[in-house]
Design an enzyme around this catalytic site. Structure first.
Site, PDB file in Angstrom:
ATOM      1  N   MET A  30     -70.806   2.214  52.369  1.00 41.99           N
ATOM      2  CA  MET A  30     -69.568   2.394  53.134  1.00 41.99           C
ATOM      3  C   MET A  30     -69.569   3.757  53.829  1.00 41.99           C
ATOM      4  SD  MET A  30     -66.629   0.373  51.076  1.00 41.99           S
ATOM      5  CE  MET A  30     -66.307   1.574  49.817  1.00 41.99           C
ATOM      6  N   GLY A  31     -70.736   4.371  53.911  1.00 45.00           N
ATOM      7  CA  GLY A  31     -70.842   5.641  54.631  1.00 45.00           C
ATOM      8  C   GLY A  31     -70.402   6.831  53.804  1.00 45.00           C
ATOM      9  N   HIS A  37     -76.666   7.574  47.692  1.00 42.23           N
ATOM     10  CA  HIS A  37     -77.084   6.595  48.697  1.00 42.23           C
ATOM     11  C   HIS A  37     -78.538   6.846  49.119  1.00 42.23           C
ATOM     12  CE1 HIS A  37     -72.620   6.940  49.703  1.00 42.23           C
ATOM     13  NE2 HIS A  37     -72.739   5.665  49.418  1.00 42.23           N
ATOM     14  N   GLN A 149     -76.408   1.904  40.011  1.00 34.62           N
ATOM     15  CA  GLN A 149     -75.890   1.590  38.676  1.00 34.62           C
ATOM     16  C   GLN A 149     -74.535   2.252  38.426  1.00 34.62           C
ATOM     17  OE1 GLN A 149     -77.454  -0.695  36.857  1.00 34.62           O
ATOM     18  NE2 GLN A 149     -75.789  -0.558  35.348  1.00 34.62           N
ATOM     19  N   LYS A 150     -74.163   3.219  39.272  1.00 34.72           N
ATOM     20  CA  LYS A 150     -72.841   3.825  39.120  1.00 34.72           C
ATOM     21  C   LYS A 150     -71.760   2.750  39.189  1.00 34.72           C
ATOM     22  CE  LYS A 150     -70.062   5.446  41.846  1.00 34.72           C
ATOM     23  NZ  LYS A 150     -68.886   5.990  42.521  1.00 34.72           N
ATOM     24  N   ASP A 151     -71.994   1.766  40.070  1.00 39.20           N
ATOM     25  CA  ASP A 151     -71.056   0.646  40.202  1.00 39.20           C
ATOM     26  C   ASP A 151     -71.611  -0.533  39.407  1.00 39.20           C
ATOM     27  OD1 ASP A 151     -69.102   1.621  42.489  1.00 39.20           O
ATOM     28  OD2 ASP A 151     -71.109   2.270  43.017  1.00 39.20           O
ATOM     29  N   SER A 186     -70.154  10.484  44.540  1.00 45.84           N
ATOM     30  CA  SER A 186     -69.323   9.439  45.114  1.00 45.84           C
ATOM     31  C   SER A 186     -68.720   9.965  46.406  1.00 45.84           C
ATOM     32  CB  SER A 186     -68.198   9.082  44.135  1.00 45.84           C
ATOM     33  OG  SER A 186     -67.173   8.370  44.809  1.00 45.84           O
ATOM     34  N   SER A 187     -68.583   9.092  47.382  1.00 40.79           N
ATOM     35  CA  SER A 187     -67.939   9.510  48.635  1.00 40.79           C
ATOM     36  C   SER A 187     -66.521   9.983  48.351  1.00 40.79           C
ATOM     37  CB  SER A 187     -67.912   8.342  49.619  1.00 40.79           C
ATOM     38  OG  SER A 187     -69.212   7.809  49.767  1.00 40.79           O
TER      39      SER A 187
HETATM   40  P1  AMP Z   1     -70.608   2.840  48.518  1.00 36.14           P
HETATM   41  O1  AMP Z   1     -70.901   3.526  49.818  1.00 36.14           O
HETATM   42  O2  AMP Z   1     -69.768   3.630  47.594  1.00 36.14           O
HETATM   43  O3  AMP Z   1     -70.160   1.414  48.709  1.00 36.14           O
HETATM   44  O4  AMP Z   1     -72.010   2.739  47.772  1.00 36.14           O
HETATM   45  C1  AMP Z   1     -73.122   2.117  48.375  1.00 36.14           C
HETATM   46  C2  AMP Z   1     -74.205   1.941  47.335  1.00 36.14           C
HETATM   47  O5  AMP Z   1     -74.594   3.219  46.843  1.00 36.14           O
HETATM   48  C3  AMP Z   1     -73.730   1.131  46.123  1.00 36.14           C
HETATM   49  O6  AMP Z   1     -74.768   0.281  45.699  1.00 36.14           O
HETATM   50  C4  AMP Z   1     -73.447   2.197  45.119  1.00 36.14           C
HETATM   51  O7  AMP Z   1     -73.568   1.749  43.786  1.00 36.14           O
HETATM   52  C5  AMP Z   1     -74.517   3.213  45.440  1.00 36.14           C
HETATM   53  N1  AMP Z   1     -74.131   4.526  44.923  1.00 36.14           N
HETATM   54  C6  AMP Z   1     -72.968   5.178  45.147  1.00 36.14           C
HETATM   55  N2  AMP Z   1     -72.941   6.334  44.461  1.00 36.14           N
HETATM   56  C7  AMP Z   1     -74.100   6.410  43.773  1.00 36.14           C
HETATM   57  C8  AMP Z   1     -74.679   7.362  42.868  1.00 36.14           C
HETATM   58  N3  AMP Z   1     -74.034   8.471  42.531  1.00 36.14           N
HETATM   59  N4  AMP Z   1     -75.885   7.100  42.360  1.00 36.14           N
HETATM   60  C9  AMP Z   1     -76.561   5.966  42.696  1.00 36.14           C
HETATM   61  N5  AMP Z   1     -76.083   5.036  43.536  1.00 36.14           N
HETATM   62  C10 AMP Z   1     -74.868   5.246  44.078  1.00 36.14           C
END
Ligand code: AMP
Length: 280
Positions: A30-31, A37, A149-151, A186-187
């Site tokens: 989601m940027g 990421h 794996q965070k999610d 985390s974003s």
């Molecule tokens: P998001 O942009 O938050 O939707 O995340 C996009 C992808 O990046 C998802 O598969 C998340 O699980 C992964 N992601 C987000 N934060 C982390 C992190 N701290 N470590 C590893 N993967 C992450």
């Protein structure tokens, strides 16, 4: 690096690659990109012949009172980061492209994977995630899908979705990337103030205390969760939403915490919702 917004053009691009036998890795995001990421991208760059990423803040997975409007957006900086890592193409669909007028289909996830953890607090969230990811996979046609794996619940749900819908893609889960002080990247961390940012690592310290307890002799779930709670309770501004210990793949609650168990939590801090987990 190509930047493609149109779903049909994205599909044409990927189809040509697939037909020429290329192994495609895909990283949906989601940027507001951070090292978490970028690790997913790097893993794909090592394993796959082609790496695609997407940047799309999916309205379908946000509840009416959630932070869709406030979610950080920084497309130009994101594209620069991806270009530096030599991503082949980035898919940046618009809301209209994703959900044009007349759009009427949703992937609905049921069963034990959406009983606990985030699911009861975010009704419809995993349906929104499943729907957008199925669409993203349809546009990018990857061999491998990279998730963090965070999610953890998202990983479990999406593994189930691709199996249930007979989708030809391998799901690769990558470890959580953390800041030096342990805070899971985390974003949403960008939305924390200075004080909140200083407090936030208590979540990981709590999880570590739980894991330590789980590796001791007294490792029933109640004792383990109490150990986590004791640490987090030191920071009054942190409001725990849930704290559970589950089996890491099935996400079923466990009573005795052993190897393969996952301690997972969500908490609010300065109105920002943070999640984290640790595997014992
Ligand atoms: P998001 O942009 O938050 O939707 O995340 C996009 C992808 O990046 C998802 O598969 C998340 O699980 C992964 N992601 C987000 N934060 C982390 C992190 N701290 N470590 C590893 N993967 C992450």
């Amino acid at each position: 690096m190509k930047v493609i917004s149109d779903p049909r053009k994205m599909q044409d691009f990927s189809r040509k690659l697939r037909r020429s036998g290329k192994v495609i890795g895909f990283v949906p995001t989601m940027g507001a990109l951070h090292r978490g990421h970028l690790e997913l991208v790097k893993t794909s760059r090592q394993k796959d012949e082609v790496t695609l990423a997407s940047i799309y803040v999916n309205p379908l997975q946000f509840g009416p009172k959630e932070d869709f409007e406030k979610y950080p957006r920084m497309l130009v900086a994101d594209l620069e980061l991806l270009s530096k890592l030599k991503v082949d193409a980035v898919y940046t669909p618009s809301n209209k492209g994703m959900y044009p007028e007349g759009f009427s289909t949703e992937v609905k996830v049921t069963g034990p994977l959406v009983k606990g953890l985030c699911a009861p607090y975010r009704p419809g969230h995993f349906d929104g995630v499943a729907t957008v990811v199925v669409k993203l996979l349809g546009a990018t046609l990857p061999t491998r899908l990279y998730l963090g794996q965070k999610d953890a619940q998202q990983v479990a749900v999406l593994k189930r979705v691709v199996r249930d819908l007979d989708m030809e893609v391998e799901v690769v889960a990558c470890p959580t990337v953390r800041e030096k002080d342990g805070l899971a990247m985390s974003s949403r961390n960008l939305r924390l103030g200075q004080k909140g940012r200083a407090i936030a690592p208590v979540l990981y310290r709590g999880l570590c205390a739980g894991r330590k307890q789980a590796l001791s002799r007294k490792r029933d779930a109640r004792t383990v969760l109490a150990a986590v709670r004791r640490v987090i309770a030191r920071e009054k501004e942190v409001k725990l939403q849930y704290l559970e210990v589950v089996e890491k793949d099935s996400l079923r609650p466990v009573k005795r915490v052993g190897p393969g168990a996952m301690i997972a939590l969500a908490a609010h801090l300065e109105n920002v919702r943070l999640i984290d987990n640790i595997i014992v």
